[in-house]
Design an enzyme around this catalytic site. Structure first.
Site, PDB file in Angstrom:
ATOM      1  N   HIS A  97       0.848  -1.194   0.000  1.00  0.00           N
ATOM      2  CA  HIS A  97       0.000   0.000   0.000  1.00  0.00           C
ATOM      3  C   HIS A  97       0.888   1.250   0.000  1.00  0.00           C
ATOM      4  CE1 HIS A  97      -2.892   3.017   1.165  1.00  0.00           C
ATOM      5  NE2 HIS A  97      -3.832   2.162   0.774  1.00  0.00           N
ATOM      6  N   GLU A  99       0.696   3.909   1.551  1.00  0.00           N
ATOM      7  CA  GLU A  99       1.012   4.466   2.871  1.00  0.00           C
ATOM      8  C   GLU A  99       2.194   3.740   3.499  1.00  0.00           C
ATOM      9  OE1 GLU A  99      -2.981   4.110   4.335  1.00  0.00           O
ATOM     10  OE2 GLU A  99      -3.594   5.656   2.909  1.00  0.00           O
ATOM     11  N   GLU A 169      -3.808   1.677  -7.399  1.00  0.00           N
ATOM     12  CA  GLU A 169      -4.231   2.775  -6.543  1.00  0.00           C
ATOM     13  C   GLU A 169      -3.378   4.004  -6.827  1.00  0.00           C
ATOM     14  OE1 GLU A 169      -6.456   1.187  -2.873  1.00  0.00           O
ATOM     15  OE2 GLU A 169      -4.359   1.368  -2.341  1.00  0.00           O
ATOM     16  N   GLY A 175      -7.772   8.787  -0.503  1.00  0.00           N
ATOM     17  CA  GLY A 175      -8.208   9.623   0.608  1.00  0.00           C
ATOM     18  C   GLY A 175      -8.372  11.087   0.256  1.00  0.00           C
ATOM     19  N   GLY A 236     -11.051   2.379   0.939  1.00  0.00           N
ATOM     20  CA  GLY A 236     -10.586   2.870   2.233  1.00  0.00           C
ATOM     21  C   GLY A 236     -11.723   3.525   2.998  1.00  0.00           C
TER      22      GLY A 236
END
Ligand code: PGA
Length: 252
Positions: A97, A99, A169, A175, A236
């Site tokens: 991911h 993040e 993604e 987000g 998410g």
């Protein structure tokens, strides 16, 4: 095997009581909806996995983790191994991911080790790839995604590769409320499928599930999922609201 999938990535959200309420609401709703063959996967924080796999046992969803450390056991304080997940009946794990790439400096090389560690224990990686905004603006997004796949996945033998789920993604969409257009998603998904075809053949490419992630919600999911190479979503923020998440699961 190529499947339609909606996976909820809860990230570092919910306290235990909220997690219990959320999973109960989702499980109850899934009893009443038509999924059209789609598989639903919930990826909660580690400490809720045992509670959530218990609910999943009697419900219509599967369970994934958000991370692992690539070793079976040992002196890795604070880490969780694929073996531990396996014993809890966790079947999937998010890998790569953005993040984790950004905040924990996870490299393509390290992610390759995680992919291998999961596959040894029969867990399916949900492998995330995607470019940051300056890379898209510099027209480097295809090269970036290609490198991520080549350096973390394309060492796999053909039979092992069949267990991989890919999530595209774009980092600028995560987000942010800015979703990739259906054309942008389709273009990249088709490119990823083309790369898989070149490496593993057309059959493997057509058998791979490629999910879209990045501000996917109840309003835009149907449009994104209608694209020929978009097999579902990694969700998410919208996975934390049961009604909206259920709407996404029925958007095929
Ligand atoms: P988002 O996150 O749906 O909140 O944009 C997606 C993800 O990070 O997997």
């Amino acid at each position: 095997m190529r499947k339609k999938i909606v996976a909820g990535n809860w990230k570092m959200n919910t306290v235990f009581s909220e997690a219990e309420t959320l999973v109960t609401e989702i499980a109850d709703s899934l009893d009443d909806v038509e999924l059209n063959g789609a598989e639903v996967i919930l990826c909660p924080p580690f400490i809720y996995l045992e509670m959530i796999t218990d609910v999943a046992f009697e419900s219509n969803f599967k369970v994934g983790a958000q991370n692992i450390y690539p070793a079976d056991s040992g002196a890795f304080t604070g880490e969780i191994s694929p073996l531990m997940l396996k014993e809890l009946n966790v079947e999937y794990c998010i890998v790569g991911h953005s993040e984790r790439r950004q905040y924990f400096q996870e490299s393509n090389e390290f992610l390759k080790k995680k992919v291998d560690a999961l596959l040894i224990h029969g867990l399916q990686p949900i492998f995330c790839c995607g470019e940051v905004l300056p890379e898209r603006e510099a027209n480097q997004h295809f090269d970036v995604v290609k490198r991520q796949l080549e350096e973390s996945l394309f060492h796999l033998a053909p039979a092992a590769f069949l267990n991989i789920i890919i999530a595209y993604e774009p980092v600028w969409a995560i987000g942010t409320g800015v979703t990739a257009t259906k054309e942008q998603a389709q273009e990249m998904h088709a490119y990823i499928r083309q790369l898989i075809s070149e490496k593993y053949g057309a059959d493997a490419a057509s058998e791979t599930s490629i999910l879209y992630g990045g501000s996917c919600n109840g309003k835009n999911a149907a449009e994104l999922f209608s694209q020929p190479d978009v097999d579902g979503g990694l969700i998410g923020g919208a996975s934390l609201k049961s009604a909206e998440f259920i709407k996404i699961t029925t958007s095929f």
